[in-house]
Design a protein around this motif. Structure first.
Motif, short mmCIF file in Angstrom:
data_model
loop_
_atom_site.label_atom_id
_atom_site.label_comp_id
_atom_site.label_asym_id
_atom_site.label_seq_id
_atom_site.Cartn_x
_atom_site.Cartn_y
_atom_site.Cartn_z
N ASN A 14 -3.40 20.90 6.86
CA ASN A 14 -2.58 21.10 8.06
C ASN A 14 -1.69 19.88 8.24
N PRO A 15 -0.81 19.88 9.25
CA PRO A 15 0.11 18.75 9.41
C PRO A 15 -0.58 17.40 9.64
N ASN A 16 -1.87 17.39 9.98
CA ASN A 16 -2.59 16.14 10.18
C ASN A 16 -3.30 15.62 8.92
N THR A 17 -3.35 16.41 7.86
CA THR A 17 -4.05 16.01 6.63
C THR A 17 -3.26 14.91 5.92
N MET A 18 -3.93 13.79 5.64
CA MET A 18 -3.26 12.66 4.99
C MET A 18 -3.61 12.54 3.51
N ILE A 19 -4.91 12.63 3.20
CA ILE A 19 -5.34 12.40 1.82
C ILE A 19 -6.63 13.19 1.56
N ILE A 20 -6.73 13.69 0.34
CA ILE A 20 -7.94 14.41 -0.10
C ILE A 20 -8.43 13.68 -1.35
N LYS A 21 -9.65 13.13 -1.25
CA LYS A 21 -10.21 12.34 -2.35
C LYS A 21 -11.45 13.02 -2.89
N MET A 102 -6.66 12.46 -6.75
CA MET A 102 -6.55 12.52 -5.30
C MET A 102 -5.24 13.22 -4.97
N TRP A 103 -5.16 13.78 -3.77
CA TRP A 103 -3.93 14.40 -3.30
C TRP A 103 -3.50 13.70 -2.02
N ILE A 104 -2.23 13.30 -1.97
CA ILE A 104 -1.72 12.52 -0.85
C ILE A 104 -0.53 13.25 -0.22
N ALA A 105 -0.51 13.27 1.12
CA ALA A 105 0.59 13.89 1.87
C ALA A 105 1.75 12.91 1.97
N LEU A 106 2.91 13.33 1.49
CA LEU A 106 4.10 12.47 1.49
C LEU A 106 4.44 11.94 2.88
N ASP A 107 4.49 12.81 3.87
CA ASP A 107 5.00 12.43 5.19
C ASP A 107 4.10 11.50 5.98
N HIS A 108 2.88 11.28 5.54
CA HIS A 108 1.99 10.37 6.28
C HIS A 108 2.02 8.95 5.74
N ILE A 109 2.69 8.74 4.60
CA ILE A 109 2.73 7.38 4.03
C ILE A 109 3.71 6.52 4.82
N ASN A 110 3.21 5.37 5.28
CA ASN A 110 4.08 4.40 5.95
C ASN A 110 4.69 3.49 4.89
N TYR A 111 3.84 2.91 4.04
CA TYR A 111 4.31 2.10 2.92
C TYR A 111 3.17 1.94 1.92
N PHE A 112 3.50 1.41 0.76
CA PHE A 112 2.47 1.12 -0.24
C PHE A 112 2.88 -0.13 -0.98
N LYS A 113 1.86 -0.85 -1.51
CA LYS A 113 2.14 -2.10 -2.21
C LYS A 113 1.12 -2.30 -3.32
N ARG A 114 1.47 -3.17 -4.24
CA ARG A 114 0.58 -3.47 -5.36
C ARG A 114 -0.72 -4.07 -4.86
N GLU A 116 -4.84 -5.43 -6.46
CA GLU A 116 -5.46 -6.01 -7.65
C GLU A 116 -5.86 -4.93 -8.65
N ASN A 117 -6.02 -5.35 -9.90
CA ASN A 117 -6.50 -4.47 -10.98
C ASN A 117 -5.63 -3.24 -11.20
N ALA A 118 -4.32 -3.41 -11.13
CA ALA A 118 -3.36 -2.31 -11.37
C ALA A 118 -3.60 -1.12 -10.45
N GLN A 119 -3.98 -1.40 -9.22
CA GLN A 119 -4.16 -0.36 -8.22
C GLN A 119 -3.07 -0.50 -7.16
N THR A 120 -3.05 0.44 -6.22
CA THR A 120 -2.03 0.43 -5.18
C THR A 120 -2.68 0.64 -3.82
N GLN A 121 -2.25 -0.16 -2.86
CA GLN A 121 -2.71 0.02 -1.49
C GLN A 121 -1.71 0.91 -0.77
N VAL A 122 -2.21 2.01 -0.21
CA VAL A 122 -1.36 2.92 0.56
C VAL A 122 -1.74 2.77 2.02
N VAL A 123 -0.74 2.51 2.85
CA VAL A 123 -0.94 2.40 4.29
C VAL A 123 -0.26 3.60 4.94
N PHE A 124 -1.05 4.35 5.70
CA PHE A 124 -0.54 5.54 6.36
C PHE A 124 0.03 5.20 7.73
#
Length: 184
Positions: A14-21, A102-114, A116-124
């Motif tokens: 639904n419009p409130n779903t941000m991420i499915i892990k 994982m599945w991520i909702a585009l419209d809930h992402i505020n920003y993301f940044k590198r 450690e260990n070639a991973q990414t931090q996603v901030v909603f």
């Protein structure tokens, strides 16, 4: 799983779903679902929730994948339109057949940044943050591909609405111009 986890039998994105892990639970894979202000667990895999949500909104997952291919040319790790009327677009972090996807909702992402260990931090947008086990470049590519899908589909829908409005009002425009000519 902890005592406080709420397991639900049915779930539609639904419009409130941000991420499915994916969540390993014994030998099964469940889904951990984060919404803007809630977290629930489903006994279904993330891809099964994506597929059932596509059906809920009137299409099959395969149909949505084909639509993405037609609009963008993307065939691998393709973003999916769950519901274009509510602007619900999700993208996979890996191949959808990969149990770690994982599945991520585009419209809930505020920003993301590198991270450690070639991973990414996603901030909603609700300030919740997750470390995603994919590189910044991979995540950035998926965000851009999903944004292209959303923009292309939104433009098609708007063009279609504009054409139908033009045709609906077309006869009025012709009649008005004919009457104007009769009085001159």
């Amino acid at each position: 799983m902890t005592q406080n986890i709420q397991i639900i039998e049915e779930y539609e994105i639904n419009p409130n779903t941000m991420i499915i892990k994916p969540l390993s639970y014994g030998i099964k894979v469940y889904s951990q679902i984060w919404e803007l202000d809630d977290e629930v667990t489903s006994p279904f895999k993330p891809i099964e929730i994506i597929k059932s949500s596509c059906k809920y909104f009137g299409s099959s997952y395969e149909g949505r994948k084909e639509g993405t291919r037609q609009l963008t040319g993307f065939t691998h790790k393709a973003p999916i339109t769950i519901d274009p009327t509510n602007f619900i677009y999700f993208f996979p972090t890996a191949s959808p057949s990969n149990p770690e996807c994982m599945w991520i909702a585009l419209d809930h992402i505020n920003y993301f940044k590198r991270a450690e260990n070639a991973q990414t931090q996603v901030v909603f947008k609700n300030k919740q943050s997750f470390i995603i086990p994919v590189s910044y470049t991979t995540l950035n590519n998926q965000v851009l591909r999903t944004a292209l899908l959303k923009t292309t589909l939104t433009k098609r829908i708007e063009d279609s609405e504009r054409k139908s409005l033009y045709y609906a009002n077309g006869s009025k425009i012709i009649n008005a111009s004919e009457r104007k000519g009769a009085y001159q």
